[in-house]
Design a protein around this motif. Structure first.
Motif, PDB file in Angstrom:
ATOM      1  N   GLN A   1      35.724 -12.043  10.421  1.00  0.00           N
ATOM      2  CA  GLN A   1      34.942 -11.736  11.429  1.00  0.00           C
ATOM      3  C   GLN A   1      34.247 -12.622  12.098  1.00  0.00           C
ATOM      4  N   SER A   2      32.750 -11.980  10.887  1.00  0.00           N
ATOM      5  CA  SER A   2      32.082 -13.070  11.569  1.00  0.00           C
ATOM      6  C   SER A   2      30.844 -13.830   9.894  1.00  0.00           C
TER       7      SER A   2
ATOM      8  N   ALA B   1      27.046  -1.502  21.417  1.00  0.00           N
ATOM      9  CA  ALA B   1      28.685  -1.726  20.478  1.00  0.00           C
ATOM     10  C   ALA B   1      27.498  -2.375  19.751  1.00  0.00           C
ATOM     11  N   GLU B   2      28.002  -2.123  17.883  1.00  0.00           N
ATOM     12  CA  GLU B   2      27.321  -2.588  16.914  1.00  0.00           C
ATOM     13  C   GLU B   2      27.593  -4.145  16.695  1.00  0.00           C
ATOM     14  N   PRO B   3      27.980  -4.433  16.774  1.00  0.00           N
ATOM     15  CA  PRO B   3      27.526  -5.985  15.840  1.00  0.00           C
ATOM     16  C   PRO B   3      28.074  -5.826  14.538  1.00  0.00           C
ATOM     17  N   ALA B   4      28.975  -7.264  14.554  1.00  0.00           N
ATOM     18  CA  ALA B   4      29.422  -7.090  13.224  1.00  0.00           C
ATOM     19  C   ALA B   4      28.306  -7.101  11.971  1.00  0.00           C
ATOM     20  N   GLU B   5      28.671  -6.147  10.204  1.00  0.00           N
ATOM     21  CA  GLU B   5      27.425  -7.150   9.366  1.00  0.00           C
ATOM     22  C   GLU B   5      27.927  -8.686   9.639  1.00  0.00           C
ATOM     23  N   PRO B   6      26.986  -9.496   9.429  1.00  0.00           N
ATOM     24  CA  PRO B   6      26.490 -10.537   9.510  1.00  0.00           C
ATOM     25  C   PRO B   6      25.941 -10.969   8.098  1.00  0.00           C
ATOM     26  N   ALA B   7      27.151 -11.835   7.224  1.00  0.00           N
ATOM     27  CA  ALA B   7      27.002 -12.124   5.959  1.00  0.00           C
ATOM     28  C   ALA B   7      25.961 -13.630   6.015  1.00  0.00           C
ATOM     29  N   LEU B   8      24.772 -13.461   4.878  1.00  0.00           N
ATOM     30  CA  LEU B   8      24.278 -14.624   4.891  1.00  0.00           C
ATOM     31  C   LEU B   8      24.840 -15.006   3.819  1.00  0.00           C
ATOM     32  N   PRO B   9      24.427 -16.586   3.588  1.00  0.00           N
ATOM     33  CA  PRO B   9      25.327 -17.785   2.448  1.00  0.00           C
ATOM     34  C   PRO B   9      24.263 -17.742   1.261  1.00  0.00           C
ATOM     35  N   ALA B  10      24.508 -18.309   0.311  1.00  0.00           N
ATOM     36  CA  ALA B  10      23.351 -18.854  -0.739  1.00  0.00           C
ATOM     37  C   ALA B  10      22.442 -20.394  -0.114  1.00  0.00           C
ATOM     38  N   GLN B  11      21.284 -20.737   0.463  1.00  0.00           N
ATOM     39  CA  GLN B  11      20.503 -21.071   1.127  1.00  0.00           C
ATOM     40  C   GLN B  11      20.271 -21.914  -0.164  1.00  0.00           C
ATOM     41  N   ASN B  12      20.920 -22.687  -1.467  1.00  0.00           N
ATOM     42  CA  ASN B  12      20.887 -24.098  -2.047  1.00  0.00           C
ATOM     43  C   ASN B  12      21.875 -23.281  -3.316  1.00  0.00           C
TER      44      ASN B  12
ATOM     45  N   LYS C   1      18.562 -18.227  12.057  1.00  0.00           N
ATOM     46  CA  LYS C   1      19.536 -17.464  11.203  1.00  0.00           C
ATOM     47  C   LYS C   1      20.292 -17.109  12.312  1.00  0.00           C
ATOM     48  N   ILE C   2      21.973 -18.045  12.539  1.00  0.00           N
ATOM     49  CA  ILE C   2      22.772 -17.968  13.365  1.00  0.00           C
ATOM     50  C   ILE C   2      24.274 -17.874  13.140  1.00  0.00           C
ATOM     51  N   THR C   3      24.340 -16.158  13.266  1.00  0.00           N
ATOM     52  CA  THR C   3      25.638 -15.035  13.417  1.00  0.00           C
ATOM     53  C   THR C   3      26.594 -15.846  14.624  1.00  0.00           C
ATOM     54  N   PHE C   4      27.788 -16.086  14.133  1.00  0.00           N
ATOM     55  CA  PHE C   4      28.730 -16.173  14.872  1.00  0.00           C
ATOM     56  C   PHE C   4      30.280 -16.137  14.501  1.00  0.00           C
ATOM     57  N   ALA C   5      31.194 -16.065  15.158  1.00  0.00           N
ATOM     58  CA  ALA C   5      32.901 -15.367  15.122  1.00  0.00           C
ATOM     59  C   ALA C   5      33.218 -16.511  14.499  1.00  0.00           C
ATOM     60  N   THR C   6      34.065 -16.689  12.714  1.00  0.00           N
ATOM     61  CA  THR C   6      34.181 -17.350  12.654  1.00  0.00           C
ATOM     62  C   THR C   6      35.452 -17.285  12.619  1.00  0.00           C
ATOM     63  N   ALA C   7      37.017 -16.441  13.837  1.00  0.00           N
ATOM     64  CA  ALA C   7      37.386 -16.868  14.180  1.00  0.00           C
ATOM     65  C   ALA C   7      37.722 -16.841  15.594  1.00  0.00           C
TER      66      ALA C   7
END
Length: 178
Positions: free
Chosen positions: A61-62, A130-141, A39-45
Motif C-alpha cells: 500500500q505505502s 483520515a489517518e494515512p497508512a503507517e509508512p515503512a522505512l527502508p534500510a539506510q545502508n 522522508k518521502i511517503t508514497f502509495a506503492t500501488a
C-alpha cells in the motif's frame, strides 16, 4: 455556500508538489545541503510507480523512503523522480510519480507537507481527518537490517504567531466541501 468550480484544493496540491519537485531537482544537481535529508511517503500501488516485485509484495500500500547518505541516480522529471536505494543490502531503482507522493518531511528543519491521495484529489472524495497508512522505512545502508515499519514524524502542530496566539497547522482536506 457556493460550489468551488475552480478547485483551489487541487491547485494548492499541485503547487505544493511543485515545492517537492524543486527541492528534489536541487538535491539531484547539488546534493543535500548541511543536515537536510528527506522522508518521502508514497502509495506503492499508484499508477506509474515502479519498484521490484519483492518490494511491492513487502509494501503493497505505502512506503517511506529516506534520502540521506546512500542514494544514487536521483533524476527528477516534470511528473516523477527516479532514485536508487539499498533495501536490506539489495540495490533497487524506484520510479515515483509526484502524484503518488502522500507525505514529505525534512527532519533537519521540521518542514513537512501532507498530500491527499491522487485518486481522492481527482474525485474530490478525501475524508477530512483520515489517518494515512503507517509508512515503512527502508534500510539506510547495506549493513542495516531489512526495512521496518515506523511512523513518519509529524511537523509541529502549533507555531507561535507574532500576536502570541498559536496557529494550528491543518491539512487542505479540512477545507474541502463535503
Amino acid at each position: 455556500m457556493s460550489e468551488d468550480l475552480i478547485r483551489y484544493d487541487l491547485l494548492a496540491q499541485a503547487a505544493l508538489r511543485g515545492v517537492l519537485r524543486t527541492v528534489l531537482a536541487d538535491a539531484a544537481k547539488n546534493g543535500l545541503p548541511g543536515a537536510h535529508h528527506f522522508k518521502i511517503t508514497f502509495a506503492t500501488a499508484a499508477p506509474g510507480v515502479r519498484l521490484s516485485p519483492r518490494m511491492r509484495a513487502q509494501y503493497p500500500q505505502s512506503m517511506t523512503i529516506i534520502l540521506q547518505h546512500q542514494f544514487w541516480d536521483l533524476t527528477v522529471r516534470d511528473d516523477a523522480f527516479d532514485v536508487g536505494l539499498s533495501f536490506g543490502g539489495v540495490p533497487e531503482k524506484l520510479t515515483i510519480p509526484f502524484e503518488a507522493v502522500t507525505a514529505f518531511f525534512d527532519p533537519a528543519v521540521q518542514f513537512g507537507l501532507q498530500f491527499a491521495p491522487a485518486d481522492a484529489e481527482s474525485e474530490g472524495e478525501a475524508e477530512a481527518g483520515a489517518e494515512p497508512a503507517e509508512p515503512a522505512l527502508p534500510a539506510q545502508n547495506a549493513a542495516e537490517a531489512p526495512a521496518k515499519a515506523e511512523a513518519l514524524p509529524a511537523p509541529e502542530a502549533k507555531r507561535e504567531t507574532p500576536s502570541g496566539a498559536g496557529a494550528e497547522v491543518v491539512s487542505l482536506d479540512r477545507f474541502r466541501k463535503k
